[in-house]
Design an enzyme around this catalytic site. Structure first.
Site, PDB file in Angstrom:
ATOM      1  N   TYR A   1      76.721  -5.558 -10.846  1.00 42.36           N
ATOM      2  CA  TYR A   1      75.751  -6.303 -11.654  1.00 42.36           C
ATOM      3  C   TYR A   1      76.320  -7.662 -12.095  1.00 42.36           C
ATOM      4  O   TYR A   1      76.057  -8.122 -13.203  1.00 42.36           O
ATOM      5  CB  TYR A   1      75.274  -5.465 -12.846  1.00 42.36           C
ATOM      6  CG  TYR A   1      74.738  -4.122 -12.406  1.00 42.36           C
ATOM      7  CD1 TYR A   1      73.559  -4.050 -11.665  1.00 42.36           C
ATOM      8  CD2 TYR A   1      75.425  -2.938 -12.667  1.00 42.36           C
ATOM      9  CE1 TYR A   1      73.077  -2.828 -11.206  1.00 42.36           C
ATOM     10  CE2 TYR A   1      74.944  -1.706 -12.217  1.00 42.36           C
ATOM     11  CZ  TYR A   1      73.770  -1.666 -11.484  1.00 42.36           C
ATOM     12  OH  TYR A   1      73.299  -0.458 -11.035  1.00 42.36           O
TER      13      TYR A   1
ATOM     14  N   ARG B   1      76.043 -10.435 -17.857  1.00 44.43           N
ATOM     15  CA  ARG B   1      76.231  -9.209 -18.626  1.00 44.43           C
ATOM     16  C   ARG B   1      76.691  -9.439 -20.073  1.00 44.43           C
ATOM     17  O   ARG B   1      76.170  -8.799 -20.980  1.00 44.43           O
ATOM     18  CB  ARG B   1      77.176  -8.231 -17.899  1.00 44.43           C
ATOM     19  CG  ARG B   1      76.656  -7.803 -16.522  1.00 44.43           C
ATOM     20  CD  ARG B   1      77.306  -6.536 -15.999  1.00 44.43           C
ATOM     21  NE  ARG B   1      76.751  -5.366 -16.638  1.00 44.43           N
ATOM     22  CZ  ARG B   1      77.290  -4.718 -17.632  1.00 44.43           C
ATOM     23  NH1 ARG B   1      78.466  -5.089 -18.105  1.00 44.43           N
ATOM     24  NH2 ARG B   1      76.694  -3.692 -18.182  1.00 44.43           N
TER      25      ARG B   1
ATOM     26  N   CYS C   1      73.700 -24.814 -21.204  1.00 47.06           N
ATOM     27  CA  CYS C   1      73.242 -25.408 -22.467  1.00 47.06           C
ATOM     28  C   CYS C   1      72.555 -24.387 -23.362  1.00 47.06           C
ATOM     29  O   CYS C   1      71.353 -24.501 -23.653  1.00 47.06           O
ATOM     30  CB  CYS C   1      72.305 -26.559 -22.165  1.00 47.06           C
ATOM     31  SG  CYS C   1      73.057 -27.729 -21.047  1.00 47.06           S
TER      32      CYS C   1
ATOM     33  N   GLU D   1      73.175   8.456  -6.217  1.00 49.77           N
ATOM     34  CA  GLU D   1      72.899   7.018  -6.055  1.00 49.77           C
ATOM     35  C   GLU D   1      73.815   6.186  -6.950  1.00 49.77           C
ATOM     36  O   GLU D   1      73.345   5.430  -7.799  1.00 49.77           O
ATOM     37  CB  GLU D   1      71.437   6.719  -6.418  1.00 49.77           C
ATOM     38  CG  GLU D   1      70.417   7.444  -5.577  1.00 49.77           C
ATOM     39  CD  GLU D   1      68.981   7.207  -6.048  1.00 49.77           C
ATOM     40  OE1 GLU D   1      68.772   6.509  -7.074  1.00 49.77           O
ATOM     41  OE2 GLU D   1      68.064   7.723  -5.405  1.00 49.77           O
TER      42      GLU D   1
HETATM   43  N1  LLP Z   1      69.352   4.772  -8.972  1.00 53.03           N
HETATM   44  C1  LLP Z   1      68.341   4.180  -9.637  1.00 53.03           C
HETATM   45  C2  LLP Z   1      66.972   4.680  -9.453  1.00 53.03           C
HETATM   46  C3  LLP Z   1      68.611   3.110 -10.506  1.00 53.03           C
HETATM   47  O1  LLP Z   1      67.616   2.537 -11.179  1.00 53.03           O
HETATM   48  C4  LLP Z   1      69.945   2.651 -10.667  1.00 53.03           C
HETATM   49  C5  LLP Z   1      70.253   1.549 -11.553  1.00 53.03           C
HETATM   50  C6  LLP Z   1      70.963   3.300  -9.934  1.00 53.03           C
HETATM   51  C7  LLP Z   1      70.632   4.358  -9.110  1.00 53.03           C
HETATM   52  C8  LLP Z   1      72.405   2.901 -10.040  1.00 53.03           C
HETATM   53  O2  LLP Z   1      72.870   3.052 -11.343  1.00 53.03           O
HETATM   54  P1  LLP Z   1      74.446   2.885 -11.674  1.00 53.03           P
HETATM   55  O3  LLP Z   1      75.155   3.985 -10.940  1.00 53.03           O
HETATM   56  O4  LLP Z   1      74.868   1.556 -11.184  1.00 53.03           O
HETATM   57  O5  LLP Z   1      74.515   3.006 -13.138  1.00 53.03           O
HETATM   58  N2  LLP Z   1      72.000  -4.433 -14.787  1.00 53.03           N
HETATM   59  C9  LLP Z   1      72.461  -3.341 -15.592  1.00 53.03           C
HETATM   60  C10 LLP Z   1      72.382  -2.010 -14.897  1.00 53.03           C
HETATM   61  C11 LLP Z   1      70.973  -1.675 -14.433  1.00 53.03           C
HETATM   62  C12 LLP Z   1      70.899  -0.391 -13.659  1.00 53.03           C
HETATM   63  C13 LLP Z   1      69.549  -0.253 -13.048  1.00 53.03           C
HETATM   64  N3  LLP Z   1      69.371   0.903 -12.248  1.00 53.03           N
HETATM   65  C14 LLP Z   1      73.872  -3.637 -16.073  1.00 53.03           C
HETATM   66  O6  LLP Z   1      74.421  -4.682 -15.732  1.00 53.03           O
HETATM   67  O7  LLP Z   1      74.434  -2.835 -16.827  1.00 53.03           O
END
Ligand code: LLP
Length: 419
Positions: A374, A312, A345, A273
Site C-alpha cells: 500500500y 499511509r 503544499c 488472499e
Molecule cells: N482480500 C480482500 C477482499 C481485500 O479487500 C483485501 C484488502 C485483501 C484481501 C488484502 O488484505 P491484506 O492482507 O493486505 O490486509 N490501504 C490500506 C489497506 C486496505 C486493504 C483493502 N483490502 C492500508 O494501507 O492499510
C-alpha cells in the site's frame, strides 16, 4: 529474517547498499527485497501446510509486475478487484484458474472480463450483482463460478477505514441473509456456487476475529448442507497483520488451526488472499533530506518524499519506522526530535511526526520501513509530482522495475490548450 540490516554503519537491502541505489536511481524510490517476499511466502505456506490451501496474493497491496512475477514463480494465484488488476495479472502470466475476482462494485465490463478470462472464482457481494452475473453468463452460454462474500458482523483491523467485516461497512451480504442468497443462486440457471468468502479487515494482529468469522461461516455452511448445497472453497480473504512499530505478527498457525476445523468438516479447500503480510516488510521508501529547519521550538526535516508518494502516514496516521541509511559522522551523537515532512503544499504532508533521529544534514538519506504494501500503489500525481521509481533487489544485484515518471509522462494523456 531481515533483509534490511545495518553493516559498516550503513543500511543494506540484502547485499546492496541502499545508499548506492539512492545515488544511482535517485529519490523518492521504493526498494523491494526479493528474498523477503520469498521467505515470507514460505512461512505462510508452511503455516497452512497441513490442510488443502492455496495462496491468492492480493494484487492491490503491490501490483508491480516484478512482484507479481515473484509470487507467480512461488506458485501463488492472485486476487484482483478491477479490470486493471486483471490486465496486470494476465500480463504477469497468471491464467484464469489462478485468479479470484473480487470487489464490491464490479462493472458489467469487469464481470464480462472475469467470465471471458475463465477466472476460478467470482466473488459476489450483492443480490443485484448475482442477478447481473446470471444474465451475463447466460448470454455467453456459461455458468459463472461464484463465491458469496459474507459480512460476518465481526469488527477487526487496525484503522476504521480498513475494517470490512461489520455491518457499518459496505462489504458483502449480511451473515443472516447469506443462506438465502445461496438459495437464490441455486435457482439461477447460469450461476454455479463454488465457494464462500469473507474478508474482515486489514492489519489484524489477533486470531480471535478469524475464529468468530469462521464460526459464523460454519453456521452458514451447515445450513447450506441441510439444503443440499455443497461448496468447494472457503476463501478467508487477507488481513494478516504485522505491527510496524514492534515487529510482532499475527499467529498464522492459530488461524490455520481454526480454518482446519471448517475445511475438514465441509470438505473444502481454503483460499487465502494475503497482501500486506507478504510484501509490507519487503519494502522501504528512500527519501533525501532537502532542508533542515526550525519554527519556534519545532524541528523539521523537509524531504523530497511527499504524501502523494506515500499516503499511509497522513491517511491512516500509520507509524512507519524511519531510519537513517548512512549514519552521519559517528562522533555526532546528538539526537533531535523532529517532524519528517514532504514538499506537498499541505500540513497533512508528513512521513512521521515527533520522531527522534540523529542530527541530520541536507543530503542525508532516510529509509521509511514497511513500505512494500500500500505504498507505491496508492501514490498519485498531486502537485504534478512524478511518481517514484521502484527497484527490486535480488542478492547483490538490483533492477529498476518501474522507472521514475518523466515530465512527458505527466502530460501524456492531455492535449495542449488551444491558443
Ligand atoms: N482480500 C480482500 C477482499 C481485500 O479487500 C483485501 C484488502 C485483501 C484481501 C488484502 O488484505 P491484506 O492482507 O493486505 O490486509 N490501504 C490500506 C489497506 C486496505 C486493504 C483493502 N483490502 C492500508 O494501507 O492499510
Amino acid at each position: 529474517m531481515n533483509a534490511f540490516q545495518e553493516r559498516d554503519g550503513e543500511l543494506w537491502c540484502e547485499a546492496v547498499r541502499l545508499s548506492e541505489i539512492g545515488e544511482a536511481v535517485g529519490t523518492p524510490c521504493y526498494v523491494y527485497s526479493r528474498s523477503t517476499i520469498e521467505h515470507r511466502y514460505g512461512v505462510l505456506s508452511s503455516a497452512f501446510a497441513g490442510l488443502a490451501a492455496r495462496i491468492f496474493y492480493s494484487v492491490k497491496a503491490n501490483h508491480n509486475l516484478a512482484v507479481l512475477g515473484i509470487v507467480r514463480d512461488l506458485g501463488a494465484g492472485v486476487d484482483v478487484v478491477s479490470l486493471g488488476e486483471l490486465y496486470r495479472a494476465r500480463r504477469a502470466g497468471f491464467d484464469g484458474p489462478d485468479i479470484v475476482f473480487g470487489g464490491v462494485g464490479k462493472t458489467t465490463a469487469e464481470l464480462e472480463a472475469a467470465l471471458s478470462e475463465g477466472v476460478r472464482v467470482i466473488v459476489v457481494e450483492s443480490e443485484g450483482e448475482l442477478r447481473r452475473l446470471d444474465e451475463l453468463a447466460g448470454a455467453r452460454g456459461e455458468q459463472a463460478p461464484v463465491a458469496i462474500r459474507v459480512n460476518p458482523g465481526v469488527e477487526a483491523g487496525k484503522h476504521s477505514y480498513t475494517q470490512t467485516g461489520h455491518y457499518g461497512s459496505k462489504f458483502g451480504v449480511a451473515w443472516e441473509d447469506s443462506a438465502d442468497i445461496y438459495r437464490l443462486a441455486s435457482s439461477l440457471r447460469n450461476i454455479r456456487s463454488v465457494g464462500i468468502h469473507a474478508h474482515i479487515g486489514s492489519q489484524i494482529l489477533s486470531p480471535e476475529p478469524y475464529r468468530l468469522m469462521l464460526f459464523r461461516l460454519g453456521e452458514t455452511l451447515a445450513e447450506l448442507r441441510r439444503s443440499g448445497v455443497e461448496l468447494q472453497y472457503l476463501d478467508i480473504g487477507g488481513g494478516f497483520g504485522v505491527d510496524y512499530v514492534d515487529g510482532s505478527e499475527i499467529d498464522l498457525k492459530e488461524v490455520a488451526a481454526a480454518v482446519e476445523v471448517v475445511v475438514t468438516e465441509f470438505n473444502l479447500t481454503c483460499l487465502l488472499e494475503p497482501g500486506r503480510w507478504l510484501v509490507a516488510p519487503a519494502g522501504v521508501l528512500l527519501a533525501r533530506v532537502l532542508y533542515v529547519k526550525k519554527l519556534g521550538e519545532q524541528n523539521y526535516y523537509v524531504t523530497d518524499v511527499g504524501s502523494n508518494d506515500f499516503m499511509r502516514p497522513s491517511y491512516y496516521d500509520a507509524q512507519h519506522p524511519i531510519d537513517v541509511v548512512a549514519r552521519p559522522a559517528a562522533n555526532d551523537t546528538n539526537t533531535v526530535t523532529a517532524d519528517i515532512v514532504g514538499p506537498v503544499c499541505e500540513t497533512g504532508d508528513f512521513l512521521g511526526r515527533g520522531r527522534s533521529l540523529p542530527a541530520l544534514s541536507e543530503g542525508d538519506l532516510l529509509a521509511v520501513r514497511y513500505a512494500g504494501a500500500y505504498g507505491f500503489v496508492m501514490s498519485s500525481n498531486y502537485n504534478s509530482r512524478r511518481r517514484a521509481a521502484e527497484v527490486l533487489v535480488s542478492g547483490s544485484t538490483y533492477d529498476v522495475v518501474r522507472r521514475r515518471e518523466s515530465l512527458e509522462d505527466l502530460l501524456a494523456l492531455e492535449d495542449p490548450p488551444p491558443t
